[in-house]
Scaffold this motif. Structure first.
Motif, PDB file in Angstrom:
ATOM      1  N   SER A 125      20.957  55.541  73.124  1.00  0.00           N
ATOM      2  CA  SER A 125      21.755  56.050  72.008  1.00  0.00           C
ATOM      3  C   SER A 125      22.599  54.906  71.458  1.00  0.00           C
ATOM      4  CB  SER A 125      22.679  57.185  72.477  1.00  0.00           C
ATOM      5  OG  SER A 125      23.670  57.464  71.500  1.00  0.00           O
ATOM      6  N   PRO A 126      22.827  54.870  70.133  1.00  0.00           N
ATOM      7  CA  PRO A 126      23.679  53.813  69.559  1.00  0.00           C
ATOM      8  C   PRO A 126      25.126  53.892  70.031  1.00  0.00           C
ATOM      9  CG  PRO A 126      23.109  55.472  67.898  1.00  0.00           C
ATOM     10  CD  PRO A 126      22.254  55.741  69.084  1.00  0.00           C
ATOM     11  N   TYR A 127      25.517  55.028  70.588  1.00  0.00           N
ATOM     12  CA  TYR A 127      26.889  55.182  71.064  1.00  0.00           C
ATOM     13  C   TYR A 127      27.187  54.325  72.300  1.00  0.00           C
ATOM     14  CZ  TYR A 127      27.058  59.098  67.839  1.00  0.00           C
ATOM     15  OH  TYR A 127      27.014  59.874  66.689  1.00  0.00           O
ATOM     16  N   TYR A 128      26.146  53.879  72.993  1.00  0.00           N
ATOM     17  CA  TYR A 128      26.361  53.037  74.176  1.00  0.00           C
ATOM     18  C   TYR A 128      26.677  51.585  73.805  1.00  0.00           C
ATOM     19  CZ  TYR A 128      24.668  56.779  77.204  1.00  0.00           C
ATOM     20  OH  TYR A 128      24.524  57.963  77.868  1.00  0.00           O
ATOM     21  N   ALA A 129      26.257  51.153  72.629  1.00  0.00           N
ATOM     22  CA  ALA A 129      26.434  49.757  72.232  1.00  0.00           C
ATOM     23  C   ALA A 129      27.916  49.463  71.953  1.00  0.00           C
ATOM     24  CB  ALA A 129      25.595  49.450  71.002  1.00  0.00           C
ATOM     25  N   ARG A 130      28.408  48.356  72.503  1.00  0.00           N
ATOM     26  CA  ARG A 130      29.787  47.951  72.225  1.00  0.00           C
ATOM     27  C   ARG A 130      29.949  46.469  72.572  1.00  0.00           C
ATOM     28  NH1 ARG A 130      30.512  50.317  77.455  1.00  0.00           N
ATOM     29  NH2 ARG A 130      31.586  48.842  78.863  1.00  0.00           N
ATOM     30  N   ILE A 131      30.997  45.875  72.037  1.00  0.00           N
ATOM     31  CA  ILE A 131      31.337  44.488  72.348  1.00  0.00           C
ATOM     32  C   ILE A 131      32.765  44.482  72.865  1.00  0.00           C
ATOM     33  CG2 ILE A 131      31.556  42.133  71.484  1.00  0.00           C
ATOM     34  CD1 ILE A 131      29.597  42.840  69.276  1.00  0.00           C
ATOM     35  N   ASP A 132      32.936  44.084  74.117  1.00  0.00           N
ATOM     36  CA  ASP A 132      34.257  44.096  74.756  1.00  0.00           C
ATOM     37  C   ASP A 132      34.973  42.751  74.617  1.00  0.00           C
ATOM     38  OD1 ASP A 132      34.252  46.752  75.769  1.00  0.00           O
ATOM     39  OD2 ASP A 132      32.852  46.134  77.341  1.00  0.00           O
ATOM     40  N   TYR A 133      36.277  42.788  74.915  1.00  0.00           N
ATOM     41  CA  TYR A 133      37.116  41.584  75.026  1.00  0.00           C
ATOM     42  C   TYR A 133      37.046  40.690  73.788  1.00  0.00           C
ATOM     43  CZ  TYR A 133      37.019  43.184  79.835  1.00  0.00           C
ATOM     44  OH  TYR A 133      37.107  43.967  80.959  1.00  0.00           O
ATOM     45  N   VAL A 134      37.187  41.308  72.636  1.00  0.00           N
ATOM     46  CA  VAL A 134      37.187  40.552  71.378  1.00  0.00           C
ATOM     47  C   VAL A 134      38.616  40.108  71.081  1.00  0.00           C
ATOM     48  CG1 VAL A 134      36.603  40.592  68.934  1.00  0.00           C
ATOM     49  CG2 VAL A 134      35.281  41.985  70.557  1.00  0.00           C
ATOM     50  N   GLN A 135      38.816  38.815  70.966  1.00  0.00           N
ATOM     51  CA  GLN A 135      40.159  38.341  70.640  1.00  0.00           C
ATOM     52  C   GLN A 135      40.397  38.486  69.139  1.00  0.00           C
ATOM     53  OE1 GLN A 135      40.731  34.227  71.579  1.00  0.00           O
ATOM     54  NE2 GLN A 135      39.617  33.524  69.785  1.00  0.00           N
ATOM     55  N   SER A 136      41.673  38.530  68.752  1.00  0.00           N
ATOM     56  CA  SER A 136      42.030  38.890  67.383  1.00  0.00           C
ATOM     57  C   SER A 136      41.470  37.938  66.333  1.00  0.00           C
ATOM     58  CB  SER A 136      43.549  39.000  67.241  1.00  0.00           C
ATOM     59  OG  SER A 136      44.193  37.878  67.781  1.00  0.00           O
TER      60      SER A 136
ATOM     61  N   TYR B  97      55.438  35.575  78.839  1.00  0.00           N
ATOM     62  CA  TYR B  97      55.777  34.740  77.683  1.00  0.00           C
ATOM     63  C   TYR B  97      55.161  35.350  76.429  1.00  0.00           C
ATOM     64  CZ  TYR B  97      55.657  30.616  74.613  1.00  0.00           C
ATOM     65  OH  TYR B  97      55.775  29.753  73.555  1.00  0.00           O
ATOM     66  N   ARG B  98      53.942  35.878  76.577  1.00  0.00           N
ATOM     67  CA  ARG B  98      53.304  36.603  75.485  1.00  0.00           C
ATOM     68  C   ARG B  98      52.230  37.535  76.043  1.00  0.00           C
ATOM     69  NH1 ARG B  98      51.384  31.336  74.699  1.00  0.00           N
ATOM     70  NH2 ARG B  98      49.144  31.066  75.001  1.00  0.00           N
ATOM     71  N   LEU B  99      51.906  38.540  75.251  1.00  0.00           N
ATOM     72  CA  LEU B  99      50.827  39.469  75.569  1.00  0.00           C
ATOM     73  C   LEU B  99      49.719  39.244  74.558  1.00  0.00           C
ATOM     74  CD1 LEU B  99      52.946  42.704  76.157  1.00  0.00           C
ATOM     75  CD2 LEU B  99      52.073  41.132  77.890  1.00  0.00           C
ATOM     76  N   VAL B 100      48.507  39.022  75.042  1.00  0.00           N
ATOM     77  CA  VAL B 100      47.382  38.709  74.162  1.00  0.00           C
ATOM     78  C   VAL B 100      46.464  39.931  74.093  1.00  0.00           C
ATOM     79  CG1 VAL B 100      45.487  37.114  73.682  1.00  0.00           C
ATOM     80  CG2 VAL B 100      47.527  36.296  74.888  1.00  0.00           C
ATOM     81  N   PRO B 101      46.406  40.589  72.924  1.00  0.00           N
ATOM     82  CA  PRO B 101      45.589  41.801  72.829  1.00  0.00           C
ATOM     83  C   PRO B 101      44.098  41.517  72.828  1.00  0.00           C
ATOM     84  CG  PRO B 101      46.512  41.250  70.685  1.00  0.00           C
ATOM     85  CD  PRO B 101      47.106  40.279  71.672  1.00  0.00           C
ATOM     86  N   LYS B 102      43.342  42.476  73.353  1.00  0.00           N
ATOM     87  CA  LYS B 102      41.883  42.393  73.376  1.00  0.00           C
ATOM     88  C   LYS B 102      41.327  43.691  72.788  1.00  0.00           C
ATOM     89  CE  LYS B 102      41.831  41.545  77.890  1.00  0.00           C
ATOM     90  NZ  LYS B 102      41.478  41.055  79.248  1.00  0.00           N
ATOM     91  N   TYR B 103      40.247  43.567  72.030  1.00  0.00           N
ATOM     92  CA  TYR B 103      39.698  44.689  71.292  1.00  0.00           C
ATOM     93  C   TYR B 103      38.249  44.958  71.706  1.00  0.00           C
ATOM     94  CZ  TYR B 103      43.711  43.712  68.269  1.00  0.00           C
ATOM     95  OH  TYR B 103      44.976  43.490  67.793  1.00  0.00           O
ATOM     96  N   THR B 104      37.795  46.165  71.433  1.00  0.00           N
ATOM     97  CA  THR B 104      36.390  46.528  71.605  1.00  0.00           C
ATOM     98  C   THR B 104      35.848  47.004  70.264  1.00  0.00           C
ATOM     99  OG1 THR B 104      36.627  47.130  73.947  1.00  0.00           O
ATOM    100  CG2 THR B 104      34.765  48.088  72.751  1.00  0.00           C
ATOM    101  N   ILE B 105      34.644  46.558  69.931  1.00  0.00           N
ATOM    102  CA  ILE B 105      33.976  46.984  68.694  1.00  0.00           C
ATOM    103  C   ILE B 105      32.876  47.979  69.052  1.00  0.00           C
ATOM    104  CG2 ILE B 105      32.666  46.272  66.662  1.00  0.00           C
ATOM    105  CD1 ILE B 105      33.873  43.497  66.962  1.00  0.00           C
ATOM    106  N   TYR B 106      32.923  49.155  68.441  1.00  0.00           N
ATOM    107  CA  TYR B 106      31.907  50.184  68.613  1.00  0.00           C
ATOM    108  C   TYR B 106      31.202  50.418  67.277  1.00  0.00           C
ATOM    109  CZ  TYR B 106      34.792  51.567  72.680  1.00  0.00           C
ATOM    110  OH  TYR B 106      35.516  51.587  73.844  1.00  0.00           O
ATOM    111  N   GLN B 107      30.095  51.127  67.329  1.00  0.00           N
ATOM    112  CA  GLN B 107      29.450  51.635  66.120  1.00  0.00           C
ATOM    113  C   GLN B 107      29.906  53.062  65.883  1.00  0.00           C
ATOM    114  OE1 GLN B 107      25.024  49.864  65.965  1.00  0.00           O
ATOM    115  NE2 GLN B 107      25.536  50.867  67.865  1.00  0.00           N
ATOM    116  N   LYS B 108      30.016  53.432  64.623  1.00  0.00           N
ATOM    117  CA  LYS B 108      30.361  54.834  64.317  1.00  0.00           C
ATOM    118  C   LYS B 108      29.088  55.682  64.328  1.00  0.00           C
ATOM    119  CE  LYS B 108      34.536  54.046  61.664  1.00  0.00           C
ATOM    120  NZ  LYS B 108      35.230  54.221  60.357  1.00  0.00           N
TER     121      LYS B 108
END
Length: 326
Positions: A99-110, A315-326
């Motif tokens: 299913s396309p819902y399983y596809a994702r990209i983790d740990y994407v920096q800003s 000292y700082r917090l570095v956010p990480k993002y995940t990209i999914y498909q809709k």
């Protein structure tokens, strides 16, 4: 380990042979996130689950879990190449997955995220891109100033200083050594076994069962670390008390002035040991490698771990993002 072919794209097994290739592409990006190193991914990946390919001049790292492909990192390469690579990688994951819902990209920096959602070469606008993809902020990496970790000045670090002072007073004969896998392997594994046993002892039964399910991966990671320590270019310390290893920490340099902690374990019964070895590791990194910042990774969503990492005043917090498909 065999290649995996999806949509005519050959994905090669993520073995030690991939180290030089991945690091060549890592050199093209500016990162201080703990996940963006060969060693961290190689150590934590289970056998036979990692695959990679160079797609649109970017290094692309996939992981196979239960037959479904996801990406552990966004494509690594020059910014102008990453957007097309991301779209192609989603195509590969979709071709493999149930299913396309399983596809994702983790740990994407800003910075990589900004490149992805801005206008593409094909003229697709940010609104059209986000019509097809969902971007979700996940965890943050905790980054500390090394000088602060060494000096521990001020009221904010009063508890840390007290714990370290009690440790030094209680165990005046302790010894710190640079990690040597030949000498320290057995002691490190013994400490890890004791750490697991101590954790389970004080957990409710239902929590212990979940904990033990995940501990297999961590045991594998430590064995991988010990087996390939020199090849991976790791940095580590151990602490001895009465001829027994009571703590160890392992990390690596991820850029000119930042290092990361990959694995750290101490004996729960030795109060102050965790605080002490963290300070000594900070000293070692500053003195021998010129490190100014330490990234200790994220808190994996655990509240107790978040509290511990926040107690050291990042000292700082570095956010990480995940990209999914809709």
């Amino acid at each position: 380990m065999a290649n995996l072919t999806v949509k005519k794209q050959v994905l090669k097994p993520f073995t030690l042979k991939a180290k030089k290739i991945m690091e060549k592409y890592l050199a093209k990006v500016e990162v201080d996130i703990s996940d963006y190193t060969f060693a961290a991914n190689y150590i934590w990946l289970a056998n036979s689950s990692g695959f990679y390919a160079v797609i649109n001049k970017c290094f692309c790292l996939f992981v196979m879990t239960g037959g479904e492909l996801t990406m552990l990192l966004p494509p690594l390469g020059k910014k102008k190449n990453t957007t097309k690579a991301i779209i192609k990688c989603f195509g590969i994951m979709n071709a493999n997955n149930s299913s396309p819902y399983y596809a994702r990209i983790d740990y994407v920096q800003s910075s990589m995220l900004e490149e992805f959602i801005k206008d593409t070469d094909e003229g697709e606008s940010i609104f059209e891109m986000l019509e097809h993809y969902l971007v979700e902020k996940k965890l943050v990496d905790y980054v500390y100033n090394v000088e602060s970790l060494i000096k521990l000045n001020g009221n904010n670090y009063h508890t840390k200083r007290t714990e370290i002072n009690k440790f030094v007073k209680s165990y005046p004969e302790h010894m710190i050594e640079t990690l040597d896998t030949t000498k320290h392997k057995e002691g490190i594994l013994n400490l890890f076994n004791k750490w697991v046993s101590d954790r389970v002892k004080y957990m409710p039964k239902e929590e212990a069962e979940v904990f033990l399910e995940g501990i297999h991966q961590e045991r594998h990671a430590i064995k991988q670390m010990l087996k390939h320590y020199e090849q991976l270019g790791l940095i580590g310390l151990v602490i001895y008390i009465d001829d027994e290893i009571k703590g160890f920490t392992v990390g690596e340099q991820i850029n000119a002035d930042t290092a990361t902690v990959i694995i750290e374990k101490t004996d729960f019964e030795i109060l102050g040991c965790a605080q002490y070895i963290f300070r000594e590791f900070s000293k070692n990194l500053q003195e021998h490698f010129g490190i100014n910042y330490i990234n200790v990774g994220d808190d994996m969503g655990f509240e107790n771990l978040r509290k511990v990492k926040m107690s050291y005043r990042p000292y700082r917090l570095v956010p990480k993002y995940t990209i999914y498909q809709k």
